[in-house]
Write a protein that holds these residues in place. Structure first.
Motif, mmCIF file in Angstrom:
data_model
loop_
_atom_site.group_PDB
_atom_site.id
_atom_site.type_symbol
_atom_site.label_atom_id
_atom_site.label_comp_id
_atom_site.label_asym_id
_atom_site.label_seq_id
_atom_site.Cartn_x
_atom_site.Cartn_y
_atom_site.Cartn_z
ATOM 1 N N ARG A 43 1.036 -1.243 -0.383
ATOM 2 C CA ARG A 43 0.135 -0.142 -0.130
ATOM 3 C C ARG A 43 1.006 1.491 -0.204
ATOM 4 N N PHE A 44 0.349 2.387 -0.515
ATOM 5 C CA PHE A 44 1.060 3.817 -1.240
ATOM 6 C C PHE A 44 1.950 4.265 0.639
ATOM 7 N N MET A 45 1.185 4.372 1.150
ATOM 8 C CA MET A 45 1.291 4.660 2.680
ATOM 9 C C MET A 45 2.373 3.957 3.714
ATOM 10 N N CYS A 69 3.701 3.404 -8.248
ATOM 11 C CA CYS A 69 2.331 3.755 -7.400
ATOM 12 C C CYS A 69 1.071 2.700 -8.708
ATOM 13 N N THR A 70 0.599 3.715 -9.262
ATOM 14 C CA THR A 70 -0.300 3.071 -10.262
ATOM 15 C C THR A 70 -0.334 1.405 -10.775
ATOM 16 N N ARG A 71 0.798 0.942 -11.133
ATOM 17 C CA ARG A 71 0.898 -1.074 -11.184
ATOM 18 C C ARG A 71 0.459 -1.464 -10.111
ATOM 19 N N THR A 90 -9.718 12.832 -10.578
ATOM 20 C CA THR A 90 -9.239 12.768 -9.653
ATOM 21 C C THR A 90 -8.000 10.899 -10.247
ATOM 22 N N GLY A 91 -7.800 11.551 -9.059
ATOM 23 C CA GLY A 91 -6.675 10.495 -8.439
ATOM 24 C C GLY A 91 -6.451 10.035 -7.575
ATOM 25 N N CYS A 92 -5.381 9.080 -6.646
ATOM 26 C CA CYS A 92 -5.062 10.006 -5.415
ATOM 27 C C CYS A 92 -4.980 11.058 -4.561
ATOM 28 N N CYS A 119 -2.006 13.516 -5.444
ATOM 29 C CA CYS A 119 -0.898 12.797 -6.311
ATOM 30 C C CYS A 119 0.363 13.943 -6.411
ATOM 31 N N PRO A 120 1.239 13.175 -5.929
ATOM 32 C CA PRO A 120 3.015 13.621 -6.265
ATOM 33 C C PRO A 120 2.967 13.729 -7.410
ATOM 34 N N LEU A 121 2.391 13.114 -8.706
ATOM 35 C CA LEU A 121 2.341 13.551 -9.884
ATOM 36 C C LEU A 121 1.640 14.611 -10.282
HETATM 37 S S1 SF4 Z 1 -2.973 9.357 -8.742
HETATM 38 FE FE1 SF4 Z 1 -0.553 9.813 -8.509
HETATM 39 S S2 SF4 Z 1 0.030 8.626 -6.862
HETATM 40 FE FE2 SF4 Z 1 -2.112 7.825 -7.329
HETATM 41 S S3 SF4 Z 1 -1.884 5.825 -8.194
HETATM 42 FE FE3 SF4 Z 1 -2.125 7.876 -9.707
HETATM 43 S S4 SF4 Z 1 -0.172 7.657 -10.105
HETATM 44 FE FE4 SF4 Z 1 -0.026 6.537 -8.371
#
Ligand code: SF4
Length: 411
Positions: free
Chosen positions: A116-118, A137-139, A262-264, A267-269
């Motif tokens: 998981r991300f964190m 992250c996405t994968r 939307t996303g996380c 999102c740092p990207l």
């Molecule tokens: S929204 Fe951003 S942080 Fe989340 S999986 Fe996609 S690229 Fe990664």
């Protein structure tokens, strides 16, 4: 799979005018009749975003009203990344309740704890993803868990070994005209990972040849999506779905103009926190404002003083010098502890305000995740190929070129 997409495109051949809502729904119906009815088992890949939520609720309504013949078995695969925008995840869990009341099977798909991300970032020490070399992250939090859940389902006798996976991939009318399906991730208002489901899933190891995909809303324009979520689906005759909240999370009446994706959260990207800014402008979500600080925490973590660097002397097994021998790497244990504390503070601030305003609390790092992160830090866990005794990345050191040439530090 390619065959399926081409076939689906042929339904829309000769299409040249702008679709109205009824025509869009009619085409969706035709695609489901043409391809859905040849499969006994359907799965719906649902991220909780606008396109897949419209796809999900529309299909259930069509089955319930007899517009299309439902499959022998239908499973909704909800991708819970643990990083969704709170209004979307709250709406998703309300829809899950509705689905369960209707007797529909919902499989909540989540990455295993250490992926998981964190936990991956703060426990294992892998820096936040970026647009260049480190997009893990996405994968890891979206695609692999979905693949694994599918493989697991397909291994049971319930599915007879194959499934039609229905996705919310949407390209609008021009794409249909051109018979073009672009599989980008997060392009033109699409959600992060959306195209990947269509592109990657059918060919994934363990399920290759057993998954067909269908995108029955491929031809929908974004205005159709808003109309369905805001005006149609909430009506009893179309299923009484709590989908208006999803449209609201994208900006309510201005959602179409904002064309937010939307996303996380944080999102740092993404270039900017457009989706979060949009919801924070609404009074009922304003208590989430501390979430804005997540991005600066990610930025800070990427700084050299929070990371290790290879000294430039490590060798490959064959004795050759590593490529990029002085690359920056994982987060120091201190940086991880700092970020954990900061993120838990954000969570606490939000939840205290939620309690005060009688609103929903959020969970960025839950208790089990916090325990696991602390255990991994305590055990001095490092990513592969790192030992933890490398120098901090802001320490001055001799410059080592890939050929092994040393340029001594000038003092
Ligand atoms: S929204 Fe951003 S942080 Fe989340 S999986 Fe996609 S690229 Fe990664």
């Amino acid at each position: 799979m390619e065959k399926e997409s081409k076939k689906q495109g042929s339904i829309f051949e000769g299409f040249s005018k702008r679709l109205n809502m009824n025509e869009a729904i009619e085409m969706t119906k035709q695609s489901l009749q043409a391809y859905g009815e040849t499969h006994q088992h359907w799965g719906i890949a649902w991220s909780g975003g606008k396109d897949s939520s419209a796809t999900l609720t529309l299909i259930i309504w069509m089955i319930e009203t007899g517009m299309i013949q439902g499959p022998k078995k239908l499973t909704v695969f909800y991708a819970d990344t643990r990083m969704e925008l709170p209004p979307l995840s709250i709406a998703a869990y309300q829809i899950i309740e509705d689905l369960k009341e209707r007797g529909i099977e919902v499989n909540i798909v989540m990455a295993p704890m250490d992926k998981r991300f964190m936990v991956y970032m703060l426990g294992r020490g892998v820096p936040p993803p970026n647009n260049n070399t480190l997009r893990w992250c996405t994968r890891q939090i979206k695609i692999d868990p979905m693949q694994d859940a599918l493989a697991q389902s397909l291994s049971t006798s319930d599915y007879d070994g194959n499934i039609l996976m229905i996705t919310g991939v949407r390209q609008g009318e021009s794409a249909i005209r051109d018979q073009r399906i672009i599989m980008s991730c997060g392009k033109d208002g699409a959600e992060c990972g959306q195209g990947w489901y269509q592109e990657v899933l059918p060919n994934a190891k363990g399920i290759r040849g057993r998954v067909a995909t269908l995108a029955p809303l491929l031809h929908w324009r974004v205005c159709h999506i808003w109309a369905w979520l805001k005006n149609w689906a909430p009506q009893v005759q179309f299923g009484d779905w709590p989908t208006a909240a999803i449209a609201d999370a994208y900006g309510g009446d201005e959602a179409e103009e904002l064309s937010a994706r939307t996303g996380c959260v944080g999102c740092p990207l993404a270039q900017e926190d457009k989706a979060l800014d949009t919801i924070l402008a609404m009074e009922q979500w304003n208590y989430l404002t501390p979430l804005k600080r997540l991005r600066s925490i990610y930025r800070e973590l990427r700084e050299p003083h929070n990371r290790l660097r290879k000294p430039g002397t490590d060798r490959n097994k064959d004795g050759s010098l590593e490529t990029n021998p002085q690359r920056m790497g994982p987060l120091t244990l201190e940086a991880r502890q700092w970020a954990l504390k900061e993120i838990l503070n954000i969570q606490e601030e939000v939840n205290e305000e939620a309690l005060f305003q009688n609103r929903r609390s959020i969970s960025i790092i839950n208790e089990q995740e916090e325990v696991r992160i602390r255990d991994l830090i305590e055990a001095k866990t490092w990513p592969n190929k790192w030992r933890g005794d490398e120098p901090r990345a802001d320490e001055a050191m001799d410059l080592i070129m890939a050929e092994g040439i040393v340029q001594p530090l000038l003092v």
